[in-house]
Design an enzyme around this catalytic site. Structure first.
Site, PDB file in Angstrom:
ATOM      1  N   ASN A   1       0.784  -1.094  -0.033  1.00 19.30           N
ATOM      2  CA  ASN A   1      -0.008   0.010  -0.016  1.00 19.30           C
ATOM      3  C   ASN A   1       0.771   1.142   0.072  1.00 19.30           C
ATOM      4  O   ASN A   1       1.925   1.130   0.471  1.00 19.30           O
ATOM      5  CB  ASN A   1      -1.093  -0.208   1.264  1.00 19.30           C
TER       6      ASN A   1
ATOM      7  N   MET B   1      -4.068   0.737  -6.459  1.00 19.11           N
ATOM      8  CA  MET B   1      -3.835  -0.111  -5.411  1.00 19.11           C
ATOM      9  C   MET B   1      -4.964  -1.364  -5.562  1.00 19.11           C
ATOM     10  O   MET B   1      -6.108  -0.758  -5.633  1.00 19.11           O
ATOM     11  CB  MET B   1      -3.359   0.295  -4.089  1.00 19.11           C
ATOM     12  N   ALA B   2      -4.718  -2.485  -5.298  1.00 17.03           N
ATOM     13  CA  ALA B   2      -5.903  -3.274  -4.936  1.00 17.03           C
ATOM     14  C   ALA B   2      -6.670  -2.902  -4.000  1.00 17.03           C
ATOM     15  O   ALA B   2      -8.271  -3.159  -3.896  1.00 17.03           O
ATOM     16  CB  ALA B   2      -5.436  -4.624  -4.386  1.00 17.03           C
ATOM     17  N   CYS B   3      -6.338  -2.013  -2.754  1.00 16.62           N
ATOM     18  CA  CYS B   3      -7.246  -1.440  -1.850  1.00 16.62           C
ATOM     19  C   CYS B   3      -7.982  -0.258  -2.312  1.00 16.62           C
ATOM     20  O   CYS B   3      -8.630   0.294  -1.452  1.00 16.62           O
ATOM     21  CB  CYS B   3      -6.225  -1.117  -0.629  1.00 16.62           C
ATOM     22  N   GLY B   4      -7.794   0.135  -3.767  1.00 10.92           N
ATOM     23  CA  GLY B   4      -8.516   1.217  -4.036  1.00 10.92           C
ATOM     24  C   GLY B   4      -7.683   2.669  -3.870  1.00 10.92           C
ATOM     25  O   GLY B   4      -8.226   3.520  -4.649  1.00 10.92           O
TER      26      GLY B   4
END
Length: 180
Positions: free
Chosen positions: A123, A154-157
């Site tokens: 992140n 990122m995969a987390c947005g």
């Protein structure tokens, strides 16, 4: 890269899926690749996938009786021409910087006398955290080549630096490291 031997340590994190393509590219470049899969990495890719792509056994544990009876972690760390850590998570970078050897991956990193290339993925806030910045500086000071992560979604947005570079870019960095 023809005839070179790469030891690929696959750390945890969603970016571990890119390690599969990296193995394919390394082999396509004429090098052999052996994989060490961390417990975190095994949450995202399987030993069977990496074994099929590398055509080599995948190592997952420091406590494998057969391998460790032969001091497998020492042998793995010495027979490679280059050790690549991709993805290198914040946790893995911290352990490397501190010299912690509590699993197969970190033990062989501490035991190796070969060049190490770390490819971070995490992140954006983790990448920019003072502890991670300090750990990367320490590793670079110790002679580890740490390449910059890509910037993007990122995969987390979230958006920013921390993405694992594309496999071709990692392959290019491997080629530069082997040529050095």
């Amino acid at each position: 890269m023809h005839g070179k031997r790469i030891l690929l340590i696959v750390g945890g994190g969603i970016a571990a899926y890119k390690a599969c393509e990296l193995v394919r590219l390394i082999r396509g470049g004429g090098a052999s690749v052996r994989c060490v899969l961390t417990a975190g990495g095994a949450q995202f890719v399987t030993p069977m996938t990496l074994a099929a792509l590398s055509e080599q056994p995948v190592h997952t544990s420091l406590w494998d009786l057969k391998d460790e009876a032969e001091m497998g972690h020492i042998q793995l760390s010495r027979e490679a021409d280059l050790v690549v850590v991709a993805p290198a998570t914040a946790d893995l970078l911290a352990k490397m910087a501190a010299g912690i050897a509590d699993d197969l991956a970190t033990t062989l990193l501490l035991a190796t006398d070969k060049p190490v290339l770390a490819v971070p993925a995490m992140n954006v806030r983790m990448w920019q955290h003072p502890a991670t910045v300090r750990n990367v500086e320490t590793l670079r000071g110790d002679g580890v080549t740490v390449i910059e992560p890509d910037e993007g979604q990122m995969a987390c947005g979230e958006f920013g630096p921390g993405r694992l570079p594309e496999p071709q870019a990692i392959l290019d960095a491997i080629g530069r490291a082997l040529a050095a």
